[in-house]
Design an enzyme around this catalytic site. Structure first.
Site: not given
Ligand SMILES: [Zn+2]
Length: 349
Positions: A163, A199, A201, A288
């Site tokens: 991120h 991931d 996200h 995740d």
């Protein structure tokens, strides 16, 4: 497989993050990496390798000098404001959105903390810089190892990185380990490098870093940003810009997606990476996507991660795997090492 382990990861240990209007204990905790390390040792998998130390100039291939300067000194500035700050983490609370200016570097610390961040979920602590800096060395070392001819390497570090943008932190990430690894592979001779972000996200930082470049292809499979963090990037219509047009592929999927559907997206991403002609691959390995993850919404089971590793290995590319998210702490070790084991069992020697 060589494992580049960040011995200093636990220096970054946030106390609280802002979640639904409350300060709650951090989801991103040192035990995540501890469980992966324990599982590696339990299966006697891989060889732990100490990283080389790289010059700060290498970080500046990806991150802006003013951001690196801020991050390196932020804790000292925070404590200089008020000695009592030493007992609490720095969390941003103000941001320069849209019509506000982000070209000016304010003198006020809180203003710069907001300028260089994207959320209030990523506490900056006394050890954040040291931990993130050592993690970057692990990512760069793994990339150098693969550039020198190794089939694969695993970067076992936290805080995660995908991120983090060129000049901001957020989503628990401070330095973009995957982007640093991709750049290092480029600098050491690979003409075309792909980054595949698995991931839950979207890897907004990595996408933005390479968005206008034709030499690094970015593909991501993630929760639909209409409902999932990081919300403001990761849509299917983002295909790259300028000379990077056509070198970005987002595959957002709805909450509740199971492995069969997720695996089709993986096949599509790997097909794009082959068509691009990648000479090396960096995988942002978030776990995740696991059904038991407390902050995510896909339905992968532990055994599915063996298949993920096999699929990645069949791409046949020199591969750097970088540990990212995964917050079902007790299971993250088994899930991560399942990917590595599937990869190794399928790799040609
Ligand atoms: Zn994640």
């Amino acid at each position: 497989m060589h494992i580049f382990y960040n011995h200093q990861h636990a220096l970054h240990q946030g106390k609280v993050e802002m979640f639904r209007g409350e300060l709650v204990p951090c989801f991103e905790v040192p035990a995540r990496v501890d469980h992966v390390l324990a599982e590696l040792q339990r299966r006697r998998f891989g060889t732990l390798q100490a990283p080389q130390t790289f010059d700060d100039a290498v970080l500046a291939r990806i991150h802006s000098p003013r951001y690196l300067d801020f991050l390196q000194h932020a804790w000292d500035e925070w404590v200089a404001l008020d000695a009592a700050n030493a007992a609490r983490d720095a969390l941003p609370s103000v941001w320069p959105v849209r019509t506000l200016r982000s070209d000016v570097l304010p003198a006020n610390f809180a203003a710069r903390l907001g300028l260089f961040s994207m959320d209030a979920g990523s506490p900056l602590t006394s050890g954040t810089w040291a931990a993130a800096r050592a993690g970057a060395d692990c990512a760069l070392s793994a990339a150098s190892h693969v550039a020198a001819g190794a089939r694969s390497a695993f970067v076992l570090t936290r805080p995660p990185g995908h991120h983090a943008g060129a000049d901001f932190f957020g989503g628990y990430c401070f330095l973009n380990n995957a982007a640093l690894a991709a750049q290092q592979l480029r600098d050491q001779g690979a003409a075309r490098v792909a980054v595949l972000d698995l991931d839950y996200h979207h890897g907004n930082g990595t996408q933005a870093i390479f968005y206008e470049r034709a030499d690094v292809f970015f593909a991501s499979i993630h929760g639909d940003p209409h409902t999932e963090y990081p919300f403001y990037l990761g849509y299917a219509d983002e295909r790259g810009a300028g000379s990077g047009l056509g070198f970005n592929r987002n595959l957002p999927l709805p909450r509740g997606t199971d492995f069969a559907v997720w695996r089709q997206a993986l096949a599509a991403a790997l097909q794009d990476i082959q068509a691009f002609g990648a000479q090396a691959l960096v995988v942002s390995l978030g776990l995740d996507t696991f059904a038991g993850d407390p902050i995510s919404g896909f339905k992968l089971a532990s055994n599915d991660y063996l298949r993920v590793g096999e699929d990645l290995a069949r791409a046949g590319l020199p591969t750097v795997l970088v540990f990212e998210g995964g917050y079902a702490v007790a299971e993250v070790g088994v899930n991560a090492v399942n990917v590595l084991q599937g990869f190794m069992q399928t790799s040609k020697p």
